[in-house]
Write a protein that holds these residues in place. Structure first.
Motif, PDB file in Angstrom:
ATOM      1  N   GLU A   3       0.648  -1.316  -0.414  1.00  0.00           N
ATOM      2  CA  GLU A   3       0.384   0.237   0.377  1.00  0.00           C
ATOM      3  C   GLU A   3       0.314   0.942  -0.319  1.00  0.00           C
ATOM      4  O   GLU A   3       1.889   1.154   0.970  1.00  0.00           O
ATOM      5  N   TYR A   4       0.768   2.204  -0.820  1.00  0.00           N
ATOM      6  CA  TYR A   4       0.712   3.927  -0.531  1.00  0.00           C
ATOM      7  C   TYR A   4       0.125   4.838  -0.158  1.00  0.00           C
ATOM      8  O   TYR A   4      -1.095   4.651  -0.738  1.00  0.00           O
ATOM      9  N   LYS A   5       0.334   5.434   0.074  1.00  0.00           N
ATOM     10  CA  LYS A   5      -1.207   6.811  -0.203  1.00  0.00           C
ATOM     11  C   LYS A   5      -0.395   7.710  -0.656  1.00  0.00           C
ATOM     12  O   LYS A   5       1.021   8.433  -0.203  1.00  0.00           O
ATOM     13  N   VAL A   6      -1.179   8.730  -1.304  1.00  0.00           N
ATOM     14  CA  VAL A   6      -0.859  10.558  -2.209  1.00  0.00           C
ATOM     15  C   VAL A   6      -1.650  11.603  -1.505  1.00  0.00           C
ATOM     16  O   VAL A   6      -2.404  11.321  -1.211  1.00  0.00           O
ATOM     17  N   ASN A   7      -0.858  12.794  -1.069  1.00  0.00           N
ATOM     18  CA  ASN A   7      -1.493  13.340  -0.712  1.00  0.00           C
ATOM     19  C   ASN A   7      -1.562  14.441  -1.549  1.00  0.00           C
ATOM     20  O   ASN A   7      -0.543  14.807  -2.599  1.00  0.00           O
ATOM     21  N   ARG A   8      -2.058  15.645  -0.877  1.00  0.00           N
ATOM     22  CA  ARG A   8      -2.081  16.821  -1.908  1.00  0.00           C
ATOM     23  C   ARG A   8      -0.963  17.614  -2.567  1.00  0.00           C
ATOM     24  O   ARG A   8      -0.342  18.151  -3.213  1.00  0.00           O
ATOM     25  N   SER A   9       0.260  17.073  -1.405  1.00  0.00           N
ATOM     26  CA  SER A   9       2.113  18.001  -1.058  1.00  0.00           C
ATOM     27  C   SER A   9       2.438  16.984  -2.392  1.00  0.00           C
ATOM     28  O   SER A   9       3.676  17.489  -2.798  1.00  0.00           O
ATOM     29  N   ASN A  10       2.396  15.556  -2.297  1.00  0.00           N
ATOM     30  CA  ASN A  10       3.324  15.311  -3.391  1.00  0.00           C
ATOM     31  C   ASN A  10       3.347  16.001  -4.896  1.00  0.00           C
ATOM     32  O   ASN A  10       2.621  16.813  -5.740  1.00  0.00           O
ATOM     33  N   ARG A  11       4.744  15.239  -5.348  1.00  0.00           N
ATOM     34  CA  ARG A  11       5.279  16.328  -6.786  1.00  0.00           C
ATOM     35  C   ARG A  11       5.741  15.178  -7.179  1.00  0.00           C
ATOM     36  O   ARG A  11       6.089  15.614  -8.248  1.00  0.00           O
ATOM     37  N   ILE A  12       6.188  14.045  -6.993  1.00  0.00           N
ATOM     38  CA  ILE A  12       6.983  13.184  -7.974  1.00  0.00           C
ATOM     39  C   ILE A  12       6.508  12.392  -9.269  1.00  0.00           C
ATOM     40  O   ILE A  12       4.753  13.097  -9.083  1.00  0.00           O
ATOM     41  N   SER A  13       7.040  12.409 -10.307  1.00  0.00           N
ATOM     42  CA  SER A  13       6.334  11.988 -11.624  1.00  0.00           C
ATOM     43  C   SER A  13       7.628  11.150 -11.806  1.00  0.00           C
ATOM     44  O   SER A  13       8.817  11.435 -11.702  1.00  0.00           O
ATOM     45  N   GLY A  14       7.830  10.187 -12.620  1.00  0.00           N
ATOM     46  CA  GLY A  14       8.691   9.532 -13.516  1.00  0.00           C
ATOM     47  C   GLY A  14       8.225   7.814 -13.117  1.00  0.00           C
ATOM     48  O   GLY A  14       7.874   7.912 -13.271  1.00  0.00           O
TER      49      GLY A  14
END
Length: 202
Positions: A167-178
Motif C-alpha cells: 500500500e501507498y498513500k498519496v497526498n496533495r503535497s506530493n510532486r513526484i513523477s517519472g
C-alpha cells in the motif's frame, strides 16, 4: 539454492564471485569388513572422481561461467565393495521469472492506465493505492521476493510472497513523477523489472 526434497542444486550467472557449497556424509557403521572409503566427483562437470577417507566433507565451487548440469554421484564402500549410493542433480538457471504488475485504486483523485498511475492535487485526505506482483512463474529455482520502490513517503520493501498488495498513500503535497521499477527475483538472483510510471496531473 538447494531444494532438499528433490535433491537439486540450482545456480545462475548473477554471482559476483565464486560460491562454495558442501556435501557432508556421515560415516556409516560397518562392523564386518570395515569401511574402505567414498568415491566422489572432483568438481562440477569434470567427469572424474576420487577416493576420500573419513570424514566425508567435500567442498565444491561454482562460478558464474560454469555451464555443467552433470549430476554429482557419491558412493560409500566397505572393504568387500558393498556400497551405498547417493546423488544430487545440478541445474543451471539463467531464466528470469515472469510476472505482471497490478495497480489497484478506487479513488476519484487517482486513475490508472496499464502500468501508469495518474494523480491530482485536489484531494483533502490521503488517497491509497496498491501495487501487487501477480502471476509469478518460475519453473526452476522458484520465486524469492519482490522489491517495491520507496515512493510517496513509503520505504522500499522486499516481500517474500507474491499476490500480496503493497500500500501507498498519496497526498496533495506530493510532486513526484517519472519511472520506477518493481524488481522480481528468483532464488538464484535472476530478476525481472516491472515498470511503474507516475504522472502528476494538475
Amino acid at each position: 539454492y538447494f531444494d532438499v526434497g528433490s535433491r537439486i542444486l540450482y545456480y545462475g550467472n548473477e554471482m559476483g564471485q565464486s560460491q562454495d557449497f558442501y556435501v557432508y556424509m556421515i560415516a556409516p557403521n560397518d562392523d564386518e569388513s570395515g569401511l574402505w572409503g567414498m568415491r566422489h566427483p572432483v568438481n562440477l562437470g569434470t567427469g572424474q572422481d576420487v577416493k576420500t577417507d573419513l570424514p566425508y566433507n567435500i567442498t565444491f565451487t561454482v562460478y558464474s561461467s560454469d555451464s555443467s548440469e552433470e549430476p554429482l554421484n557419491f558412493s560409500i564402500h566397505d572393504k568387500v565393495n558393498n556400497s551405498y549410493q547417493w546423488s544430487m542433480e545440478i541445474l543451471r538457471d539463467v531464466t528470469p521469472p515472469t510476472a505482471v504488475l497490478l495497480i489497484n485504486e478506487t479513488s476519484s483523485y487517482l486513475h490508472t492506465s496499464q502500468n501508469t498511475l495518474y494523480y491530482g492535487g485536489n484531494m483533502d485526505a490521503l488517497e491509497p493505492f496498491f501495487l501487487e506482483v501477480s502471476g509469478v512463474d518460475d519453473d526452476l529455482a522458484g520465486f524469492s521476493n519482490a522489491e517495491f520502490p520507496g515512493i510517496f513517503d513509503r520505504p522500499s520493501e522486499f516481500l517474500g510472497s507474491q499476490d500480496v498488495p503493497y500500500e501507498y498513500k498519496v497526498n496533495r503535497s506530493n510532486r513526484i513523477s517519472g519511472g520506477y521499477e518493481i524488481v522480481v527475483r528468483d532464488r538464484v538472483f535472476n530478476s525481472l523489472s516491472l515498470s511503474l510510471y507516475l504522472v502528476r496531473d494538475i
